[in-house]
Design a protein around this motif. Structure first.
Motif, short mmCIF file in Angstrom:
data_model
loop_
_atom_site.label_atom_id
_atom_site.label_comp_id
_atom_site.label_asym_id
_atom_site.label_seq_id
_atom_site.Cartn_x
_atom_site.Cartn_y
_atom_site.Cartn_z
N VAL A 126 0.84 -1.20 0.00
CA VAL A 126 0.00 0.00 0.00
C VAL A 126 0.88 1.26 0.00
O VAL A 126 0.58 2.23 -0.70
CB VAL A 126 -0.97 -0.02 1.21
CG1 VAL A 126 -1.70 1.31 1.36
CG2 VAL A 126 -1.97 -1.16 1.06
N THR A 127 1.97 1.21 0.73
CA THR A 127 2.90 2.35 0.78
C THR A 127 3.50 2.62 -0.60
O THR A 127 3.62 3.78 -1.01
CB THR A 127 4.03 2.06 1.80
OG1 THR A 127 3.44 1.80 3.07
CG2 THR A 127 4.97 3.24 1.92
N ILE A 128 3.83 1.58 -1.32
CA ILE A 128 4.38 1.74 -2.67
C ILE A 128 3.32 2.34 -3.60
O ILE A 128 3.61 3.24 -4.39
CB ILE A 128 4.93 0.41 -3.20
CG1 ILE A 128 6.15 -0.03 -2.37
CG2 ILE A 128 5.31 0.52 -4.68
CD1 ILE A 128 6.66 -1.43 -2.67
N VAL A 129 2.10 1.85 -3.50
CA VAL A 129 1.01 2.39 -4.33
C VAL A 129 0.80 3.87 -4.03
O VAL A 129 0.59 4.69 -4.94
CB VAL A 129 -0.29 1.58 -4.14
CG1 VAL A 129 -1.48 2.27 -4.82
CG2 VAL A 129 -0.12 0.16 -4.68
N GLU A 130 0.87 4.25 -2.75
CA GLU A 130 0.73 5.68 -2.38
C GLU A 130 1.81 6.52 -3.04
O GLU A 130 1.54 7.63 -3.50
CB GLU A 130 0.80 5.83 -0.86
CG GLU A 130 -0.42 5.34 -0.13
CD GLU A 130 -0.23 5.28 1.39
OE1 GLU A 130 0.85 5.69 1.90
OE2 GLU A 130 -1.16 4.81 2.06
N GLN A 131 3.04 6.01 -3.11
CA GLN A 131 4.12 6.75 -3.76
C GLN A 131 3.85 6.89 -5.26
O GLN A 131 4.09 7.95 -5.83
CB GLN A 131 5.47 6.06 -3.53
CG GLN A 131 5.94 6.08 -2.10
CD GLN A 131 6.14 7.48 -1.56
OE1 GLN A 131 6.82 8.30 -2.15
NE2 GLN A 131 5.51 7.76 -0.43
N LEU A 132 3.34 5.85 -5.87
CA LEU A 132 3.01 5.89 -7.29
C LEU A 132 1.96 6.97 -7.55
O LEU A 132 2.07 7.73 -8.51
CB LEU A 132 2.49 4.53 -7.76
CG LEU A 132 1.95 4.46 -9.19
CD1 LEU A 132 3.03 4.84 -10.20
CD2 LEU A 132 1.40 3.07 -9.47
N LYS A 133 0.99 7.05 -6.68
CA LYS A 133 -0.11 8.00 -6.88
C LYS A 133 0.24 9.43 -6.48
O LYS A 133 -0.22 10.38 -7.12
CB LYS A 133 -1.34 7.56 -6.07
CG LYS A 133 -1.99 6.30 -6.58
CD LYS A 133 -3.18 5.96 -5.71
CE LYS A 133 -3.95 4.77 -6.22
NZ LYS A 133 -5.10 4.47 -5.35
#
Length: 191
Positions: A126-133
């Motif tokens: 989820v943390t990685i997805v937040e960085q992507l977004k």
């Protein structure tokens, strides 16, 4: 990983990645909440107040890229990594290290239980997805795409396809290209 020195953090992440590559069985010892939390903390660190490149530094880098004649001082200035750049580099390293650990984790769970951990339950995903977004730095968003692409699994195909498709519309051309490559890789994966 918790050392405030960015170079020490980077070396620790490199050591972890090498251990997973050379001795995955031993690396399972690193599948620990503290390790994954430390990686997430590096990824989520607020870098907005760190010093980035100065206008002089940017000018020196432009000269370097243009292959223009430079003084030793200009070369030194161009090659100096700022605190912001170090922290952002470590975010990228942490995302990739996290992805390596996530893949190791899913492989181990699959071996032991013959099940697949849902992507939303992977530590740090989820943390990685937040960085992507949300990360303003295109290099970090590209690293997020690459990390997510690394953990590909047929069970994650729909979720990853959605993320990669959205990222193809990113304002940065490099992020768009990384999203296209991630989608291509995803589409080559057997169902």
């Amino acid at each position: 990983l918790t050392n405030p020195d960015d170079d020490v953090q980077a070396l620790a992440m490199e050591d972890m990645a090498n251990m997973v590559k050379t001795d995955p069985q031993k690396a399972t010892e690193l599948l620990d909440v503290k390790v994954m939390d430390a990686l997430s903390n590096i990824i989520k660190a607020d870098t907005s107040k760190l010093a980035g490149p100065t206008p002089e530094q940017m000018a020196a880098r432009e000269k370097l890229l243009a292959n223009q004649t430079m003084t030793d001082a200009e070369k030194q200035l161009a090659s100096t990594i700022t605190p912001l750049e170090q922290a952002e580099r470590n975010k990228s390293y942490a995302m990739f290290t996290s992805a390596i650990m996530q893949k190791l984790y899913t492989d181990e769970v699959a071996k032991l239980t013959n099940t697949t951990v849902p992507i939303t339950e992977l530590p740090g995903a989820v943390t990685i997805v937040e960085q992507l977004k949300n990360n303003p730095n295109p290099m970090v968003r590209t690293s997020a795409l690459e990390a997510l692409s690394y953990i590909q699994n047929p069970a994650y195909k729909k979720d990853l396809e959605t993320l990669f498709t959205i990222a193809k519309n990113d304002q940065d051309k490099g992020v768009q290209e990384a999203a296209t490559m991630a989608l291509d890789k995803l589409n080559q994966m057997p169902a």
